[in-house]
Design a protein around this motif. Structure first.
Motif, PDB file in Angstrom:
ATOM      1  N   LYS A  38       0.633   5.749  -0.336  1.00 37.39           N
ATOM      2  CA  LYS A  38      -0.170   6.960  -0.313  1.00 37.39           C
ATOM      3  C   LYS A  38       0.512   7.968  -1.222  1.00 37.39           C
ATOM      4  O   LYS A  38       1.713   8.214  -1.081  1.00 37.39           O
ATOM      5  N   GLY A  97       0.827  -1.202   0.000  1.00 38.47           N
ATOM      6  CA  GLY A  97       0.000   0.000   0.000  1.00 38.47           C
ATOM      7  C   GLY A  97       0.856   1.244   0.000  1.00 38.47           C
ATOM      8  O   GLY A  97       1.837   1.328   0.734  1.00 38.47           O
ATOM      9  N   SER A 101      -0.751   7.928 -10.782  1.00 41.05           N
ATOM     10  CA  SER A 101      -1.085   6.668 -10.116  1.00 41.05           C
ATOM     11  C   SER A 101      -1.209   5.507 -11.090  1.00 41.05           C
ATOM     12  O   SER A 101      -0.736   4.404 -10.810  1.00 41.05           O
ATOM     13  N   GLU A 128      -3.649   4.870  -2.306  1.00 37.30           N
ATOM     14  CA  GLU A 128      -4.566   5.823  -1.686  1.00 37.30           C
ATOM     15  C   GLU A 128      -4.135   7.214  -2.126  1.00 37.30           C
ATOM     16  O   GLU A 128      -2.987   7.610  -1.911  1.00 37.30           O
ATOM     17  N   ARG A 129      -5.043   7.937  -2.760  1.00 37.79           N
ATOM     18  CA  ARG A 129      -4.757   9.307  -3.187  1.00 37.79           C
ATOM     19  C   ARG A 129      -5.035  10.260  -2.028  1.00 37.79           C
ATOM     20  O   ARG A 129      -6.082  10.171  -1.388  1.00 37.79           O
ATOM     21  N   GLU A 140      -1.880  -1.301  -3.847  1.00 33.48           N
ATOM     22  CA  GLU A 140      -3.056  -0.551  -3.434  1.00 33.48           C
ATOM     23  C   GLU A 140      -2.637   0.901  -3.237  1.00 33.48           C
ATOM     24  O   GLU A 140      -1.687   1.175  -2.509  1.00 33.48           O
TER      25      GLU A 140
END
Length: 114
Positions: free
Chosen positions: A31, A29, A40, A64-65, A62
Motif C-alpha cells: 500500500k 501486495g 508506483s 494499492e494507492r 500488486e
C-alpha cells in the motif's frame, strides 16, 4: 531513485519468508500513500527488474494507492483532500491534520506451500 532500494528490501523479506515457510511466494501486495514520495510505476519497474531471471520469478507486485486524507480537529471528520483543499468540508475549519497518505506498507504475501 529510492524505489530500487525499496524493491530490493521487499525481495529480501520475500526470500526470508519463503525460506521460513518452505514455500514459493506468488505475489506481494503493498500500500502506497499519495504523499509517500514513491512513484508506483518506478517501484514496479525496479521490482520486476530484480525478480526477472531469478528463482523468485514469476513473482508479481500488486500495488494499492492510498489517497491523501485529513482529519478535522474540530469535528473529527476524516475526509479526502482534493486539489489541495485541506479545510474540513463539514464545518469549514482549517484546523485539520494528516490522517493518511504517507504510508508505505508491506500488506501481504501470497504463498504456495511446497
Amino acid at each position: 531513485m529510492h524505489e530500487m532500494s525499496i524493491a530490493a528490501s521487499m525481495l529480501e523479506a520475500v526470500r526470508a519468508e519463503s525460506a521460513r515457510h518452505n514455500a514459493h511466494v506468488l505475489a506481494v501486495g503493498v500500500k502506497i500513500g499519495e504523499l509517500s514520495g514513491l512513484d508506483s510505476e518506478s517501484l514496479r519497474f525496479c521490482f520486476d527488474a530484480l525478480v526477472q531471471d531469478t528463482d523468485l520469478a514469476p513473482l508479481s507486485l500488486e500495488i494499492e494507492r492510498l489517497p491523501w486524507r485529513n482529519r478535522c480537529r474540530r469535528c473529527a471528520r476524516d475526509f479526502a483532500v482534493e486539489e489541495y483543499r485541506t479545510a474540513c468540508p463539514r464545518c469549514g475549519s482549517a484546523e485539520t491534520e494528516l490522517a493518511s497518505g504517507k504510508e508505505l506498507e508491506f500488506a501481504y504475501m501470497e504463498i504456495a506451500e511446497t
